[in-house]
Design a protein around this motif. Sequence first.
Motif, PDB file in Angstrom:
ATOM      1  N   ASP A  44       5.674   9.420   0.070  1.00 19.60           N
ATOM      2  CA  ASP A  44       6.780   9.268   1.149  1.00 19.60           C
ATOM      3  C   ASP A  44       7.696   8.463   0.790  1.00 19.60           C
ATOM      4  OD1 ASP A  44       5.040  10.901   2.754  1.00 19.60           O
ATOM      5  OD2 ASP A  44       3.721   9.157   3.702  1.00 19.60           O
ATOM      6  N   ARG A  45       7.800   7.617  -0.236  1.00 20.80           N
ATOM      7  CA  ARG A  45       8.643   6.885  -0.475  1.00 20.80           C
ATOM      8  C   ARG A  45       9.703   7.285  -1.979  1.00 20.80           C
ATOM      9  NH1 ARG A  45       4.922   5.006   1.778  1.00 20.80           N
ATOM     10  NH2 ARG A  45       6.275   4.383   3.287  1.00 20.80           N
TER      11      ARG A  45
ATOM     12  N   ALA B  67       0.972  -1.144   0.096  1.00 20.89           N
ATOM     13  CA  ALA B  67       0.042   0.173  -0.007  1.00 20.89           C
ATOM     14  C   ALA B  67       0.865   1.438  -0.193  1.00 20.89           C
ATOM     15  CB  ALA B  67      -0.809   0.031   1.225  1.00 20.89           C
ATOM     16  N   GLY B  68       2.172   1.157   0.270  1.00 21.63           N
ATOM     17  CA  GLY B  68       3.350   2.128   0.136  1.00 21.63           C
ATOM     18  C   GLY B  68       3.324   2.837  -1.186  1.00 21.63           C
ATOM     19  N   TRP B  69       2.885   2.304  -2.248  1.00 20.41           N
ATOM     20  CA  TRP B  69       3.022   2.895  -3.488  1.00 20.41           C
ATOM     21  C   TRP B  69       1.697   3.193  -4.158  1.00 20.41           C
ATOM     22  CZ3 TRP B  69       8.270   3.479  -4.405  1.00 20.41           C
ATOM     23  CH2 TRP B  69       9.146   2.931  -3.674  1.00 20.41           C
TER      24      TRP B  69
ATOM     25  N   VAL C 196      -2.715   1.243  -7.001  1.00 20.59           N
ATOM     26  CA  VAL C 196      -1.260   1.063  -6.899  1.00 20.59           C
ATOM     27  C   VAL C 196      -0.867   1.934  -8.103  1.00 20.59           C
ATOM     28  CG1 VAL C 196       0.698  -0.576  -6.961  1.00 20.59           C
ATOM     29  CG2 VAL C 196      -1.786  -1.231  -5.707  1.00 20.59           C
ATOM     30  N   ASN C 197       0.516   2.491  -8.002  1.00 24.71           N
ATOM     31  CA  ASN C 197       1.186   3.115  -9.202  1.00 24.71           C
ATOM     32  C   ASN C 197       1.633   2.100 -10.021  1.00 24.71           C
ATOM     33  OD1 ASN C 197       4.237   3.942  -9.875  1.00 24.71           O
ATOM     34  ND2 ASN C 197       2.691   5.747 -10.084  1.00 24.71           N
ATOM     35  N   GLY C 198       1.465   2.753 -11.500  1.00 24.22           N
ATOM     36  CA  GLY C 198       1.549   2.102 -12.619  1.00 24.22           C
ATOM     37  C   GLY C 198       3.297   1.860 -12.735  1.00 24.22           C
ATOM     38  N   GLY C 199       4.095   2.502 -12.359  1.00 21.31           N
ATOM     39  CA  GLY C 199       5.376   2.418 -12.232  1.00 21.31           C
ATOM     40  C   GLY C 199       5.851   1.171 -11.515  1.00 21.31           C
TER      41      GLY C 199
ATOM     42  N   GLN D 174      -4.993  -2.946  -6.769  1.00 15.76           N
ATOM     43  CA  GLN D 174      -5.229  -2.823  -5.354  1.00 15.76           C
ATOM     44  C   GLN D 174      -4.088  -3.271  -4.390  1.00 15.76           C
ATOM     45  OE1 GLN D 174      -7.707  -0.731  -4.780  1.00 15.76           O
ATOM     46  NE2 GLN D 174      -8.169  -0.945  -7.116  1.00 15.76           N
ATOM     47  N   PRO D 175      -3.867  -2.826  -3.472  1.00 10.37           N
ATOM     48  CA  PRO D 175      -2.675  -3.108  -2.448  1.00 10.37           C
ATOM     49  C   PRO D 175      -3.191  -4.746  -2.114  1.00 10.37           C
ATOM     50  CG  PRO D 175      -3.121  -0.989  -1.692  1.00 10.37           C
ATOM     51  CD  PRO D 175      -4.128  -1.350  -2.749  1.00 10.37           C
ATOM     52  N   GLY D 176      -2.182  -5.641  -1.663  1.00 12.73           N
ATOM     53  CA  GLY D 176      -2.758  -6.944  -1.419  1.00 12.73           C
ATOM     54  C   GLY D 176      -2.162  -8.092  -2.327  1.00 12.73           C
TER      55      GLY D 176
END
Length: 284
Positions: free
Chosen positions: A165-166, A37-39, A45-48, A79-81
């Motif tokens: 944040d990353r 979930a950090g991205w 979720v971010n495509g990159g 989605q995250p997971g």
Amino acid sequence: MPEAATATQATIGDSEFDRDTALTLREPGVYDIDLSAGWTIISAVNGGYLLAVLGRALADALPHADPFTISAHYLTASQPGPAVVRTDIVRTGRTLSTGQASLFQYDEQGNEIERIRVLASYGDLGSLPDDVRTTAKPPAFPPMDQCFGPEDGPAPVDGSSAITDRLMLKLDPSTLGWALGAPSGKGEMRAWFGLADGRDADPFSLLLAVDALPPTAFEIGLKGWVPTVELTVHVRCRPAPGPLRVSITTRNLAGGFLEEDAEVWDSMDRLVAQSRQLARVRLG
């Protein structure tokens, strides 16, 4: 920027990015991963980041380790997971190997949904000749201490963009009109780019870099999510240590779609990656 980023500098192979893109081999050609979930941007979720995940799966499956060209079609929002990546070797050669991969998740009924499908060719970046003949020039924008990052603006809504944040992002002030309510209309975005924990760039983080800046649509005067339909990345050489410079432009928005052309330059003024993506915009 997270406090950890100022304490110790992460290294390639031992960083948050490496841990969050690491896959577990289930059986030949099949990998499991828990998408972090950090991205995410909002809840997607971010495509990159996703491209880096599939890029690492193909690097493990193919006899060559470095992505040279990778094209992705984004079918549904990830989605995250938990997710599963399935790879297939299309062809292997002496200098290039080609493979394809798809990432799947599951709906509430347990049905498998394909999120993203890629086709890629891999080789050995270290074996490429040094000869360069180019008219391309690095983007000209202010030094990092004269650029601005998310920490310089208003506090974001909790959970709205965990990916910031990353990252270490410092945007060219001339492409920040949208943040002040006065977009330039030029469809340009430029920034210094790195990972917040100090990890240097490699071919897989370049797959993230081309899709990590705010959308050029913001500088055209549009707001909201700009989902990627298709993204192709060319990795030209292994980047030198140090921050990257990313320049993204849009020349044509028509029919609710726009293109984004990205160039990524390293600290030695080398063009290390290029990309083009087609994205959808919501008008009105």
